[in-house]
Write a protein that holds these residues in place. Structure first.
Motif, mmCIF file in Angstrom:
data_model
loop_
_atom_site.group_PDB
_atom_site.id
_atom_site.type_symbol
_atom_site.label_atom_id
_atom_site.label_comp_id
_atom_site.label_asym_id
_atom_site.label_seq_id
_atom_site.Cartn_x
_atom_site.Cartn_y
_atom_site.Cartn_z
ATOM 1 N N ARG A 35 0.924 -1.228 0.036
ATOM 2 C CA ARG A 35 0.017 -0.188 -0.093
ATOM 3 C C ARG A 35 0.903 1.104 0.056
ATOM 4 N N THR A 36 1.939 1.184 0.836
ATOM 5 C CA THR A 36 2.972 2.401 0.626
ATOM 6 C C THR A 36 3.590 2.767 -0.518
ATOM 7 N N SER A 37 3.955 1.523 -1.365
ATOM 8 C CA SER A 37 4.598 1.864 -2.323
ATOM 9 C C SER A 37 3.343 2.325 -3.636
ATOM 10 N N ALA A 38 2.203 1.767 -3.477
ATOM 11 C CA ALA A 38 1.016 2.253 -4.352
ATOM 12 C C ALA A 38 0.788 3.572 -4.138
ATOM 13 N N VAL A 39 0.875 4.082 -3.041
ATOM 14 C CA VAL A 39 0.488 5.443 -2.745
ATOM 15 C C VAL A 39 1.272 6.307 -3.436
ATOM 16 N N ARG A 40 3.010 5.913 -2.913
ATOM 17 C CA ARG A 40 3.872 6.846 -3.733
ATOM 18 C C ARG A 40 3.859 6.758 -4.779
#
Length: 156
Positions: A46-51
């Motif tokens: 989720r963190t990499s997708a938001v980034r």
């Protein structure tokens, strides 16, 4: 008799009882909660997708500004085109990062829905190795209790 009861009492002397419908207004829910059909994404994914979404949004904004600067024949057009090309490379990298992070997470932590999961195979192998170690330890303990004679070969 209180003022509220006096107000509710009819003139013929019978006690007035408010019905349930008068006591509580009927509310209809705006939506009905349903259970999620899919599980929540893991935190690293989720963190990499938001980034990635933020980087792609900035890239699209840069490309739009570069287009408008080019149409207006502004001096800023060339630097904006260069920066939007560089930003496109970074955005592509961030989109690939989401896929790689997802795959790494699945391989490390296992996927419940897939029977061919790599992590599940590794856990199965570790359990089998622990079982063999425990069986060997029990066998050694059994041999030690019998005085060391059972199960040992004698030399001629």
């Amino acid at each position: 008799m209180g003022t509220a009861q006096r107000r509710l009492a009819p003139e013929d002397g019978t006690a007035a009882r408010p019905t349930l419908r008068q006591q509580q207004p009927q509310y209809r829910p705006l939506w009905v909660e349903e259970p999620a059909k899919r599980y929540r994404m893991p935190d690293p994914v989720r963190t990499s997708a938001v980034r990635a979404v933020i980087i792609i949004a900035v890239t699209l904004t840069l490309a739009m500004v570069a287009f408008f600067c080019t149409m207006a024949e502004s001096w800023l057009a060339f630097p904006m085109v260069i920066s939007s090309v560089a930003s496109t490379v970074v955005a592509t990298w961030s989109a690939v990062d989401v896929l790689v992070t997802r795959q790494v997470w699945n391989q490390r932590n296992g996927v419940v829905s897939e029977p061919s999961s790599t992590a599940r195979t590794l856990r199965r192998e570790r359990r089998a190795a622990r079982r063999q170690e425990r069986a060997a330890a029990r066998e050694q303990e059994r041999i030690r209790r019998r005085g060391g004679q059972a199960g040992q070969l004698t030399h001629p």
